[in-house]
Write an enzyme that holds these catalytic residues in place. Sequence first.
Site, PDB file in Angstrom:
ATOM      1  N   CYS A   2      10.976  23.494   1.226  1.00  0.00           N
ATOM      2  CA  CYS A   2      12.293  23.111   1.706  1.00  0.00           C
ATOM      3  C   CYS A   2      12.272  21.608   1.934  1.00  0.00           C
ATOM      4  O   CYS A   2      11.237  20.965   1.822  1.00  0.00           O
ATOM      5  CB  CYS A   2      12.584  23.820   3.022  1.00  0.00           C
ATOM      6  SG  CYS A   2      12.321  25.588   2.916  1.00  0.00           S
ATOM      7  N   ARG A  27      14.209  20.145  -3.669  1.00  0.00           N
ATOM      8  CA  ARG A  27      13.115  20.875  -3.023  1.00  0.00           C
ATOM      9  C   ARG A  27      13.521  22.297  -2.664  1.00  0.00           C
ATOM     10  O   ARG A  27      12.678  23.120  -2.279  1.00  0.00           O
ATOM     11  CB  ARG A  27      12.680  20.153  -1.752  1.00  0.00           C
ATOM     12  CG  ARG A  27      12.001  18.838  -2.005  1.00  0.00           C
ATOM     13  CD  ARG A  27      11.619  18.191  -0.708  1.00  0.00           C
ATOM     14  NE  ARG A  27      10.529  18.911  -0.072  1.00  0.00           N
ATOM     15  CZ  ARG A  27       9.272  18.508  -0.066  1.00  0.00           C
ATOM     16  NH1 ARG A  27       8.948  17.398  -0.665  1.00  0.00           N
ATOM     17  NH2 ARG A  27       8.347  19.200   0.535  1.00  0.00           N
ATOM     18  N   TRP A  71      14.544  26.634   0.528  1.00  0.00           N
ATOM     19  CA  TRP A  71      14.043  27.459  -0.578  1.00  0.00           C
ATOM     20  C   TRP A  71      13.429  28.670   0.112  1.00  0.00           C
ATOM     21  O   TRP A  71      12.393  28.570   0.764  1.00  0.00           O
ATOM     22  CB  TRP A  71      13.007  26.685  -1.373  1.00  0.00           C
ATOM     23  CG  TRP A  71      12.526  27.373  -2.600  1.00  0.00           C
ATOM     24  CD1 TRP A  71      13.116  27.368  -3.827  1.00  0.00           C
ATOM     25  CD2 TRP A  71      11.324  28.145  -2.738  1.00  0.00           C
ATOM     26  NE1 TRP A  71      12.366  28.095  -4.708  1.00  0.00           N
ATOM     27  CE2 TRP A  71      11.265  28.593  -4.083  1.00  0.00           C
ATOM     28  CE3 TRP A  71      10.292  28.516  -1.881  1.00  0.00           C
ATOM     29  CZ2 TRP A  71      10.228  29.368  -4.579  1.00  0.00           C
ATOM     30  CZ3 TRP A  71       9.253  29.302  -2.365  1.00  0.00           C
ATOM     31  CH2 TRP A  71       9.229  29.715  -3.703  1.00  0.00           C
ATOM     32  N   ASN A  97       9.730  22.967   7.447  1.00  0.00           N
ATOM     33  CA  ASN A  97       9.252  23.175   6.084  1.00  0.00           C
ATOM     34  C   ASN A  97       7.814  23.656   6.171  1.00  0.00           C
ATOM     35  O   ASN A  97       7.004  23.052   6.871  1.00  0.00           O
ATOM     36  CB  ASN A  97       9.320  21.849   5.309  1.00  0.00           C
ATOM     37  CG  ASN A  97       8.753  21.982   3.911  1.00  0.00           C
ATOM     38  OD1 ASN A  97       8.834  23.053   3.313  1.00  0.00           O
ATOM     39  ND2 ASN A  97       8.182  20.908   3.397  1.00  0.00           N
ATOM     40  N   GLY A  98       7.493  24.748   5.461  1.00  0.00           N
ATOM     41  CA  GLY A  98       6.128  25.284   5.500  1.00  0.00           C
ATOM     42  C   GLY A  98       6.186  26.768   5.815  1.00  0.00           C
ATOM     43  O   GLY A  98       7.246  27.394   5.685  1.00  0.00           O
ATOM     44  N   GLU A 452       2.582  24.121 -22.314  1.00  0.00           N
ATOM     45  CA  GLU A 452       3.507  23.270 -21.568  1.00  0.00           C
ATOM     46  C   GLU A 452       4.917  23.361 -22.172  1.00  0.00           C
ATOM     47  O   GLU A 452       5.916  23.420 -21.449  1.00  0.00           O
ATOM     48  CB  GLU A 452       2.979  21.827 -21.567  1.00  0.00           C
ATOM     49  CG  GLU A 452       3.893  20.792 -20.925  1.00  0.00           C
ATOM     50  CD  GLU A 452       4.211  21.051 -19.457  1.00  0.00           C
ATOM     51  OE1 GLU A 452       3.592  21.925 -18.842  1.00  0.00           O
ATOM     52  OE2 GLU A 452       5.119  20.378 -18.942  1.00  0.00           O
ATOM     53  N   LYS A 456       8.241  24.590 -20.139  1.00  0.00           N
ATOM     54  CA  LYS A 456       9.484  23.805 -20.029  1.00  0.00           C
ATOM     55  C   LYS A 456      10.670  24.647 -20.486  1.00  0.00           C
ATOM     56  O   LYS A 456      11.716  24.680 -19.851  1.00  0.00           O
ATOM     57  CB  LYS A 456       9.377  22.594 -20.936  1.00  0.00           C
ATOM     58  CG  LYS A 456       9.257  21.218 -20.548  1.00  0.00           C
ATOM     59  CD  LYS A 456       8.953  20.643 -19.243  1.00  0.00           C
ATOM     60  CE  LYS A 456       8.359  21.420 -18.130  1.00  0.00           C
ATOM     61  NZ  LYS A 456       7.335  20.796 -17.385  1.00  0.00           N
ATOM     62  N   GLU A 459      11.472  27.582 -18.059  1.00  0.00           N
ATOM     63  CA  GLU A 459      11.861  27.075 -16.749  1.00  0.00           C
ATOM     64  C   GLU A 459      13.329  26.653 -16.692  1.00  0.00           C
ATOM     65  O   GLU A 459      14.030  26.966 -15.740  1.00  0.00           O
ATOM     66  CB  GLU A 459      10.954  25.861 -16.469  1.00  0.00           C
ATOM     67  CG  GLU A 459      11.051  25.274 -15.115  1.00  0.00           C
ATOM     68  CD  GLU A 459      10.028  24.144 -14.915  1.00  0.00           C
ATOM     69  OE1 GLU A 459       9.446  23.662 -15.904  1.00  0.00           O
ATOM     70  OE2 GLU A 459       9.830  23.752 -13.762  1.00  0.00           O
ATOM     71  N   HIS A 475      -3.904  39.302 -32.156  1.00  0.00           N
ATOM     72  CA  HIS A 475      -4.662  40.225 -31.300  1.00  0.00           C
ATOM     73  C   HIS A 475      -3.740  40.902 -30.291  1.00  0.00           C
ATOM     74  O   HIS A 475      -4.097  41.059 -29.123  1.00  0.00           O
ATOM     75  CB  HIS A 475      -5.787  39.464 -30.595  1.00  0.00           C
ATOM     76  CG  HIS A 475      -6.766  38.863 -31.552  1.00  0.00           C
ATOM     77  ND1 HIS A 475      -7.645  39.624 -32.294  1.00  0.00           N
ATOM     78  CD2 HIS A 475      -6.963  37.589 -31.948  1.00  0.00           C
ATOM     79  CE1 HIS A 475      -8.360  38.834 -33.081  1.00  0.00           C
ATOM     80  NE2 HIS A 475      -7.956  37.591 -32.893  1.00  0.00           N
ATOM     81  N   LYS A 574      10.739  21.904  -6.380  1.00  0.00           N
ATOM     82  CA  LYS A 574       9.846  20.914  -7.005  1.00  0.00           C
ATOM     83  C   LYS A 574       8.456  20.894  -6.390  1.00  0.00           C
ATOM     84  O   LYS A 574       7.471  20.702  -7.064  1.00  0.00           O
ATOM     85  CB  LYS A 574      10.471  19.527  -6.896  1.00  0.00           C
ATOM     86  CG  LYS A 574       9.636  18.450  -7.518  1.00  0.00           C
ATOM     87  CD  LYS A 574      10.426  17.648  -8.510  1.00  0.00           C
ATOM     88  CE  LYS A 574       9.544  16.802  -9.401  1.00  0.00           C
ATOM     89  NZ  LYS A 574       9.246  17.479 -10.655  1.00  0.00           N
TER      90      LYS A 574
HETATM   91  C1  F6R Z   1       6.814  22.634 -14.213  1.00  0.00           C
HETATM   92  C2  F6R Z   1       6.412  22.115 -12.909  1.00  0.00           C
HETATM   93  C3  F6R Z   1       5.433  22.896 -12.133  1.00  0.00           C
HETATM   94  C4  F6R Z   1       4.447  21.951 -11.424  1.00  0.00           C
HETATM   95  C5  F6R Z   1       3.566  22.750 -10.465  1.00  0.00           C
HETATM   96  C6  F6R Z   1       2.521  21.867  -9.824  1.00  0.00           C
HETATM   97  O1  F6R Z   1       7.744  21.802 -14.833  1.00  0.00           O
HETATM   98  O2  F6R Z   1       6.880  21.097 -12.469  1.00  0.00           O
HETATM   99  O3  F6R Z   1       4.747  23.815 -12.906  1.00  0.00           O
HETATM  100  O4  F6R Z   1       3.682  21.320 -12.388  1.00  0.00           O
HETATM  101  O5  F6R Z   1       4.377  23.309  -9.484  1.00  0.00           O
HETATM  102  O6  F6R Z   1       3.113  20.824  -9.109  1.00  0.00           O
HETATM  103  P1  F6R Z   1       2.286  19.568  -8.678  1.00  0.00           P
HETATM  104  O7  F6R Z   1       1.913  18.808  -9.907  1.00  0.00           O
HETATM  105  O8  F6R Z   1       3.208  18.795  -7.791  1.00  0.00           O
HETATM  106  O9  F6R Z   1       1.072  20.069  -7.967  1.00  0.00           O
END
Ligand code: F6R
Length: 579
Positions: A2, A27, A71, A97-98, A452, A456, A459, A475, A574
């Site tokens: 959050c 966030r 969140w 937050n937490g 990756e 993307k 997501e 497989h 994020k």
């Molecule tokens: C995907 C993304 C997440 C972060 C993951 C780790 O686009 O952003 O998969 O990579 O949550 O976050 P960090 O790098 O902040 O530890």
Amino acid sequence: MCGIVGYAGRRDAAGVLIDGLNKLEYRGYDSFGIATSDDGIHIVKKQGRISENGSSVSGLTGHIGIGHTRWATHGVPDDKNAHPHTCCTGDIAVVHNGIISNYAKLKRELIAGGHLFSSDTDSEVIAHLIEENLNGSLLEAVNDTVQILEGSYAFLAMSKDDPGIIAARMESPLVLGLGDGEIFASSDMTTILDYTQNIVFLEDGDIASVSSDKIIIFNSGNQVERAAEIVEWDAGAARMGGFAHFMEKEIYEQPEVFFNTLASVDDGEIIEEIKGSSGLRVIACGSSYHAGLIFRYMMEECSDIPVRVDLASEFRYFRPVSGELVIAVTQSGETADTIAALKQAQMHNCRTLAITNVLGSSVTRVADYTLYMRAGPEISVAATKSFIAQLAVFFQIVNHLCDGRYNYMDKMCHQVIEEVLLLDMEDAVSLCSGAGNLFFVGRSVFYPVSLEGALKMKEITYIHAEGYAAGELKHGPFSLLSKDTPVVAVCTPGNSRTAMLSNIREIKTRGAPVIGIGEVDDPDLEDIVDVLIPIPKSPVSGQILAVTVLMQVLAYRTAKVLGRDIDKPRNLAKSVTVE
Ligand code: F6R
């Protein structure tokens, strides 16, 4: 996960808090709330986004206030579970937050003692505990309260009878910004950089008493000094500047980000530490984990130092080997699993290095060494420029260890990335946006690049996309292939090309359309794929950048066609500060 924000000063607090919460929305954005204080505490909280409901709180009066954008972890996203939470009388308000891990037991005890709860959250216990402990000042009550809390928290508390805010931090980010006759608090400094660049990073265990002109910080009962640091991040970088989305803006910033980060990695002591280690162990989550996997391929190609890459959330089930250097990769520097894994590595006497984008973030306080990426603030939930910056750090480490094999990178990176940004991908976008399922496949280093790319895509488009090692498709996953399952396949010149061409033929034989990514002027590839997206000719390091950026753009444009909420995809946040 959050976002929290606080203000004490001469301005109308609600205006500052609304502005802060708008910036923090990445966030968490399922509900929001604000409390201000003048002759009493006034609260508005609601399900939904502050960006769509800001006017509902703008009438709150007072020059002191706290705010929250949520969140959800404990309790569904609705009005009652939105923060701020209050004690029984409503005279104490808290944003948190937490996660308070012992909240269930605390809640039972508080209810038995007569407290009335009005939400399903873990956070509400903080307000009731402060009420229970309030015997003198709010500061003392918060100090007594944190002795009982377990878990992680950054919280702000205010009370009707106290002229300021109390801020407390444990394993969750919290900074204070020093303005002229005003003080800001936030879980993320980008919120306050428009007002001041003078930032105090609170440390675990800190409790700060904040008024408009003074901060007093205590830790373990003693007053402590925390020097303010001047943060030179450009506040404007946290605005959209003419792009349709932050993600688009951040994708376009990548040539510069890569270059700047590459140039900044020159810490001889860290390079010596890496050289002297018996092995490297990378721990990370999500995109950062994929960057670690790419590093492994690059490093093991030219160095004898073995590299192992683990998901941070799984690391606790393995035994770290002392003598290994453990590298935590986390753009936010706040990912709970990564920090927990790092601490575990230290308990096994491993040396530790953090690679992060955020100055003073939690991971930098735990690791023995830190290397900073130079990506600037990344607002879009999907990582793009921070991922490229992680690659830049890793490329430079490999460069130092392997006799400057990527010395040319700084000259060609701009060009390669910029050329990719100009590519026409309309046919590929149309195939992807019409699909319910997608595969992204590659071999060698393009296997993690494909992981990756798939991340993307899923997501931000909500299309199910799976990254796979191309050789593994037969497989099992072959049973999923059909004309409705497009496969994005990376086939560039290099040691995996021949096998990749065979894999693409096998995929085509099962009826799946193939979007091929390969170098320009490759008739062999062009002949067998349905759609070809050509990347510029370059050495493998340039190919990695090109394919990575291409997949980001493919996901972005597909999400745009589908009308998705690109910067704030559903259910995500994020910074993942819960395990
Ligand atoms: C995907 C993304 C997440 C972060 C993951 C780790 O686009 O952003 O998969 O990579 O949550 O976050 P960090 O790098 O902040 O530890």
